[in-house]
Scaffold this motif. Sequence first.
Motif, PDB file in Angstrom:
ATOM      1  N   GLY A  43       0.776  -1.233   0.000  1.00 44.64           N
ATOM      2  CA  GLY A  43       0.000   0.000   0.000  1.00 44.64           C
ATOM      3  C   GLY A  43       0.808   1.284   0.000  1.00 44.64           C
ATOM      4  N   TYR A  44       2.107   1.194  -0.041  1.00 41.51           N
ATOM      5  CA  TYR A  44       2.942   2.395  -0.065  1.00 41.51           C
ATOM      6  C   TYR A  44       3.448   2.657  -1.477  1.00 41.51           C
ATOM      7  N   ASP A  45       3.542   3.941  -1.828  1.00 42.57           N
ATOM      8  CA  ASP A  45       4.069   4.342  -3.133  1.00 42.57           C
ATOM      9  C   ASP A  45       5.590   4.432  -3.115  1.00 42.57           C
ATOM     10  N   VAL A  46       6.130   4.811  -1.955  1.00 38.55           N
ATOM     11  CA  VAL A  46       7.569   5.038  -1.802  1.00 38.55           C
ATOM     12  C   VAL A  46       8.069   4.233  -0.611  1.00 38.55           C
ATOM     13  N   LEU A  47       9.178   3.533  -0.825  1.00 42.70           N
ATOM     14  CA  LEU A  47       9.858   2.821   0.252  1.00 42.70           C
ATOM     15  C   LEU A  47      11.223   3.447   0.450  1.00 42.70           C
ATOM     16  N   ILE A  48      11.571   3.707   1.692  1.00 44.03           N
ATOM     17  CA  ILE A  48      12.895   4.212   2.030  1.00 44.03           C
ATOM     18  C   ILE A  48      13.519   3.172   2.950  1.00 44.03           C
ATOM     19  N   LEU A  49      14.573   2.526   2.473  1.00 41.87           N
ATOM     20  CA  LEU A  49      15.190   1.398   3.160  1.00 41.87           C
ATOM     21  C   LEU A  49      16.538   1.798   3.739  1.00 41.87           C
ATOM     22  N   GLY A  50      16.755   1.499   5.024  1.00 38.25           N
ATOM     23  CA  GLY A  50      18.008   1.890   5.657  1.00 38.25           C
ATOM     24  C   GLY A  50      18.618   0.810   6.518  1.00 38.25           C
ATOM     25  N   ASP A  74       5.538  -7.623  -4.073  1.00 34.93           N
ATOM     26  CA  ASP A  74       5.325  -6.983  -5.365  1.00 34.93           C
ATOM     27  C   ASP A  74       5.708  -5.512  -5.222  1.00 34.93           C
ATOM     28  N   LEU A  75       6.837  -5.148  -5.780  1.00 34.97           N
ATOM     29  CA  LEU A  75       7.335  -3.777  -5.682  1.00 34.97           C
ATOM     30  C   LEU A  75       7.166  -3.007  -6.988  1.00 34.97           C
ATOM     31  N   SER A  76       6.529  -3.588  -7.952  1.00 34.35           N
ATOM     32  CA  SER A  76       6.365  -2.969  -9.267  1.00 34.35           C
ATOM     33  C   SER A  76       5.818  -1.557  -9.149  1.00 34.35           C
ATOM     34  N   GLY A  77       6.506  -0.637  -9.794  1.00 29.57           N
ATOM     35  CA  GLY A  77       6.051   0.746  -9.847  1.00 29.57           C
ATOM     36  C   GLY A  77       6.381   1.587  -8.629  1.00 29.57           C
ATOM     37  N   LYS A  78       6.955   0.983  -7.592  1.00 31.95           N
ATOM     38  CA  LYS A  78       7.285   1.754  -6.390  1.00 31.95           C
ATOM     39  C   LYS A  78       8.590   2.520  -6.596  1.00 31.95           C
ATOM     40  N   ASP A 108      15.689  -5.595  -9.403  1.00 29.21           N
ATOM     41  CA  ASP A 108      15.011  -6.216 -10.548  1.00 29.21           C
ATOM     42  C   ASP A 108      13.517  -6.428 -10.291  1.00 29.21           C
ATOM     43  N   LYS A 109      12.948  -5.685  -9.354  1.00 31.51           N
ATOM     44  CA  LYS A 109      11.546  -5.854  -8.960  1.00 31.51           C
ATOM     45  C   LYS A 109      10.626  -4.801  -9.580  1.00 31.51           C
ATOM     46  N   GLY A 110      11.092  -4.110 -10.620  1.00 38.37           N
ATOM     47  CA  GLY A 110      10.264  -3.110 -11.282  1.00 38.37           C
ATOM     48  C   GLY A 110      10.188  -1.792 -10.546  1.00 38.37           C
ATOM     49  N   ILE A 111      11.217  -1.489  -9.759  1.00 42.76           N
ATOM     50  CA  ILE A 111      11.242  -0.260  -8.967  1.00 42.76           C
ATOM     51  C   ILE A 111      11.911   0.880  -9.725  1.00 42.76           C
ATOM     52  N   GLN A 112      11.688   2.087  -9.237  1.00 42.07           N
ATOM     53  CA  GLN A 112      12.422   3.256  -9.704  1.00 42.07           C
ATOM     54  C   GLN A 112      13.274   3.726  -8.531  1.00 42.07           C
ATOM     55  N   VAL A 113      14.589   3.696  -8.694  1.00 41.89           N
ATOM     56  CA  VAL A 113      15.498   4.127  -7.640  1.00 41.89           C
ATOM     57  C   VAL A 113      15.549   5.649  -7.624  1.00 41.89           C
ATOM     58  N   ILE A 114      15.354   6.228  -6.446  1.00 42.05           N
ATOM     59  CA  ILE A 114      15.469   7.670  -6.264  1.00 42.05           C
ATOM     60  C   ILE A 114      16.471   7.943  -5.152  1.00 42.05           C
ATOM     61  N   GLY A 115      16.985   9.163  -5.109  1.00 41.01           N
ATOM     62  CA  GLY A 115      17.833   9.579  -3.999  1.00 41.01           C
ATOM     63  C   GLY A 115      19.313   9.310  -4.130  1.00 41.01           C
TER      64      GLY A 115
END
Length: 164
Positions: A43-50, A74-78, A108-115
């Motif tokens: 249910g989240y659009d953005v994940l920040i992993l630390g 399923d991380l597609s599109g996040k 490789d899960k369909g994510i967009q890396v930001i930051g």
Amino acid sequence: MATISVLYGSTTGATKAVAEKIAKDLGADLFDVASAGDEAVTGYDVLILGSSTWGMGELQDDWNDYLPKLEQADLSGKKVAFFGTGDQEGFGDTFVDALGLLHDAVADKGIQVIGKRSTEGYSGGELAIRDGEFLGLAIDETNQPELTEGRIVSWLDQLRTEMR
């Protein structure tokens, strides 16, 4: 407005402190991976992993149990951002390797890396660097604590732009 989840693993408290600042400033939900479940991702659009980096370039221990859950999600599109803490002088060869390990687990899960961030002002961190940039925010509370607050603020400004 994007929904944001900040997930972190922390042993000494340094990564937890950074995660708390990030979550508070962005109005994000905060999850310690030691006790988090699927709700930390779903249910989240953005994940920040630390994570902090330990031993010979390993993730903080609590990620060992949580990472398989993240890899199965399923991380597609996040949009996904990464932050890490470490000691670039004492452990330069493995400084913030956790950034690279977390990135590689979900890349490789369909994510967009930001930051992504510049490596200027740092030494070390080879696994965390791709195409000449850190994969995320690198914090060295041991040797550069006076730079932490400014680095977090600057990174959050960048994330706000990239989350749009």
